[in-house]
Design a protein around this motif. Structure first.
Motif, mmCIF file in Angstrom:
data_model
loop_
_atom_site.group_PDB
_atom_site.id
_atom_site.type_symbol
_atom_site.label_atom_id
_atom_site.label_comp_id
_atom_site.label_asym_id
_atom_site.label_seq_id
_atom_site.Cartn_x
_atom_site.Cartn_y
_atom_site.Cartn_z
ATOM 1 N N SER A 47 0.829 -1.204 0.000
ATOM 2 C CA SER A 47 0.000 0.000 0.000
ATOM 3 C C SER A 47 0.859 1.248 0.000
ATOM 4 C CB SER A 47 -0.917 0.009 1.225
ATOM 5 O OG SER A 47 -1.802 -1.089 1.189
ATOM 6 N N THR A 61 -3.575 0.402 -3.468
ATOM 7 C CA THR A 61 -3.386 -0.971 -3.005
ATOM 8 C C THR A 61 -2.894 -1.838 -4.152
ATOM 9 O OG1 THR A 61 -5.687 -1.603 -3.472
ATOM 10 C CG2 THR A 61 -5.194 -0.746 -1.260
ATOM 11 N N SER A 75 -14.419 -3.764 -3.200
ATOM 12 C CA SER A 75 -14.873 -2.794 -2.207
ATOM 13 C C SER A 75 -13.898 -2.743 -1.037
ATOM 14 C CB SER A 75 -16.292 -3.125 -1.726
ATOM 15 O OG SER A 75 -16.332 -4.418 -1.175
ATOM 16 N N ALA A 76 -13.936 -1.617 -0.313
ATOM 17 C CA ALA A 76 -13.051 -1.392 0.828
ATOM 18 C C ALA A 76 -13.875 -0.939 2.029
ATOM 19 C CB ALA A 76 -12.000 -0.341 0.482
ATOM 20 N N TYR A 83 -15.808 2.491 2.017
ATOM 21 C CA TYR A 83 -15.105 3.584 1.339
ATOM 22 C C TYR A 83 -15.288 3.421 -0.164
ATOM 23 C CZ TYR A 83 -12.600 5.133 5.499
ATOM 24 O OH TYR A 83 -12.283 5.653 6.722
ATOM 25 N N ASN A 84 -15.234 4.519 -0.891
ATOM 26 C CA ASN A 84 -15.216 4.424 -2.349
ATOM 27 C C ASN A 84 -13.912 3.748 -2.747
ATOM 28 O OD1 ASN A 84 -17.679 5.706 -2.752
ATOM 29 N ND2 ASN A 84 -16.730 7.730 -2.816
ATOM 30 N N TYR A 85 -14.017 2.766 -3.620
ATOM 31 C CA TYR A 85 -12.851 1.985 -4.043
ATOM 32 C C TYR A 85 -12.895 1.824 -5.554
ATOM 33 C CZ TYR A 85 -9.600 -1.973 -4.404
ATOM 34 O OH TYR A 85 -8.553 -2.799 -4.731
ATOM 35 N N GLY A 106 -5.837 -1.237 -6.771
ATOM 36 C CA GLY A 106 -6.988 -0.377 -6.563
ATOM 37 C C GLY A 106 -6.612 0.893 -5.822
ATOM 38 N N ILE A 108 -8.278 3.362 -2.636
ATOM 39 C CA ILE A 108 -9.270 3.662 -1.602
ATOM 40 C C ILE A 108 -9.334 5.178 -1.465
ATOM 41 C CG2 ILE A 108 -9.931 3.395 0.808
ATOM 42 C CD1 ILE A 108 -8.117 0.865 0.864
ATOM 43 N N LEU A 127 -10.304 -5.277 2.161
ATOM 44 C CA LEU A 127 -10.717 -5.293 0.758
ATOM 45 C C LEU A 127 -11.522 -6.566 0.532
ATOM 46 C CD1 LEU A 127 -7.368 -4.231 -0.958
ATOM 47 C CD2 LEU A 127 -9.284 -2.770 -0.280
#
Length: 152
Positions: A47, A61, A75-76, A83-85, A106, A108, A127
């Motif tokens: 990360s 990530t 998704s996160a 969170y928006n991912y 991805g 986050i 995740l």
């Protein structure tokens, strides 16, 4: 006599924090070093905290696995909320008779206040995909690398 010494890289940081300015797009990005948010025998979740004029605050990530195959991370979650991912890339790096190394990348998205809180307390996240999940932890110092560059 041969002595085997295992090399443990948990919590290791690679690369240095820095700033990049893209003169073509006009986008400035402040970034931390890349850290292991979680690692195991056959997987690794790397990360990097960033702030970008284009993306805002967040965490990049990079999940590598040589055993579980695709998780299709989509998704996160952290602190009891989603969170928006954004899924930014999925690749197969190498295959052998035992399977393939898969890479799922991805981003986050975080608000400025969430990023500031992570710079104080760290960031524990999960995740989740249709075929599995992975958890990670990023220490406060990683986020501080970005905030100190922006205020420095």
């Amino acid at each position: 006599m041969i002595v085997a010494t295992p090399l443990v890289l948990s919590g290791c940081q690679t690369g240095k924090p820095g700033v990049s300015n893209d003169t073509y797009t006009g986008v400035t990005t402040y970034y931390s070093g890349i850290v292991d948010a979680n690692s195991g025998l056959l997987m690794n979740l790397k990360s990097q905290a960033i702030y970008s004029d284009k993306l805002g605050y967040g965490v990049k990530t990079n999940y590598f696995s040589s055993a579980s195959g695709w998780m299709f991370l989509e998704s996160a979650y952290a602190g009891g909320r989603q969170y928006n991912y954004d899924v930014t890339d999925r690749q197969t790096a190498m295959c052998s008779g035992t399977g393939c190394v898969t890479i799922e990348k991805g981003f986050i998205h975080m608000t400025e206040s969430e990023f500031a809180k992570a710079a104080e307390t760290g960031f524990d996240f999960k995740l989740i995909g249709s075929r599995g999940s992975v958890t990670g932890r990023i220490e406060p110092a990683v986020f501080q690398q970005v905030t100190s560059q922006r205020t420095g």
